[in-house]
Design a protein around this motif. Structure first.
Motif: not given
Length: 325
Positions: A117-119, A166, A168, A170-175, A219
């Protein structure tokens, strides 16, 4: 902010599969899961022990891995089918963070598509799976059950969810929404309206994957792993079992306001937070479910019946981050 879910979108993930959990005290963690939580050891190698919850249809539920520090390893996600696996893997390749690779050496699974994931939390997407085969000591009386009910300890039935920390949200939510196709059922919002924590569902359960803002900005850390019992009463019994076993009880038994989960939080010997919960009574059947948002003022009221959230619930994660000097 959370991303809207398209009710017409295919669900390419069937459910959260087995997970890996790191521990610096492998045998002590193994004894906790087997003797206190009633999982069954099904395999071991030089660096890890594989455990099974009694009604998991798959050959193992959690792999405890010896590491210098506690934390979460890979989370495996079972695809809804072979085509769904390939379709989702292609989507991740096109839009998700890399690197990605395919391995076939994961015990009990076929080809696994690895990604993060982004994190930086590691995931594996798979379809082919080895089903659990009980032996003479745990053959169930009812053939529609994976194994016999253990009738000891906490009697954990299955893995329920994973809550990651996490840097971030917002980034993980979007992913989760845009790439994996999960839907956000509930969230905590900051004063500016941005998400501080998000609860995502990949099926009809109220939630499967949770991401909470890491106050340290680190992270890839873990908040907790949750296992489900059949009833609330078994969680009350688990509290007594943990008390007699000398397990650190962090908070509960009690009921969350968010998702209405009845909970008990304990720390296993390696330091990872484990939730024993009963969350399965609530299902999200509406295909157009609207995300429920909780504000700081609403959270300040405490849990569902007024219990104040203990400080360590906000500060403890694994691996442990030393306090700033």
């Amino acid at each position: 902010m959370s991303h809207p879910h398209d009710p017409d979108r295919r669900r390419d993930i069937a459910h959260v599969g087995p997970i890996e959990l790191y521990t610096p005290v492998l045998e002590e963690s193994r004894d906790f899961f087997v003797n206190v939580l009633a999982l069954r050891e099904v395999h071991r190698d030089d660096t890890s022990v594989y455990l099974h919850t009694w009604d998991d249809y798959q050959s193992w539920t959690i792999r405890l891995v010896r590491r210098d520090a506690a934390g979460i390893g890979r989370t495996y996600l079972r695809a809804a089918g072979p085509e769904a696996r390939d379709r989702l893997a292609g989507q991740i390749e096109g839009t998700g963070p890399g690197p990605h690779r395919v391995v076939d050496d994961v015990r009990g699974l076929g080809e696994v598509f690895l990604f993060a994931d982004p994190d930086g939390h590691e995931f594996g997407l798979y379809w082919d799976v080895e089903w659990y085969r009980p032996d003479a000591s745990d053959t169930p009386a009812l053939k529609n059950q994976a194994a016999a009910y253990p009738g000891r300890g906490a009697n954990l039935r299955r893995l329920d969810h994973v809550n990651y920390l996490t840097a971030d949200v917002p980034a993980t939510s979007a992913f989760l929404s845009d790439v994996l196709g999960a839907r956000c059922t509930e969230q905590i919002v900051k004063d500016d309206g941005g998400p501080q924590a998000v609860w995502y569902s990949v099926g009809n359960k109220t939630y499967d994957l949770v991401y909470t803002e890491d106050w340290t900005g680190t992270r890839g850390r873990l908040h907790h792993v949750a296992f489900a019992t059949d009833t609330r009463e078994e969680i009350l019994r688990a509290a007594d079992v943990c008390l007699d076993a000398g397990v650190h009880i962090e908070t509960g038994p009690h009921k969350h306001a968010i998702q209405q989960t009845f909970f008990l939080y304990v720390w296993e010997p390696g330091g990872n937070r484990i939730e024993i919960c009963n969350a399965g009574a609530r299902l999200i059947l509406a295909p157009d479910w609207k995300t429920i948002s909780w504000t700081r003022e609403e959270r300040a009221k405490g849990q569902a019946w007024g219990l104040r959230t203990i400080d360590t619930f906000h500060t403890h994660g694994t691996p442990v981050v030393p306090p700033a000097s």
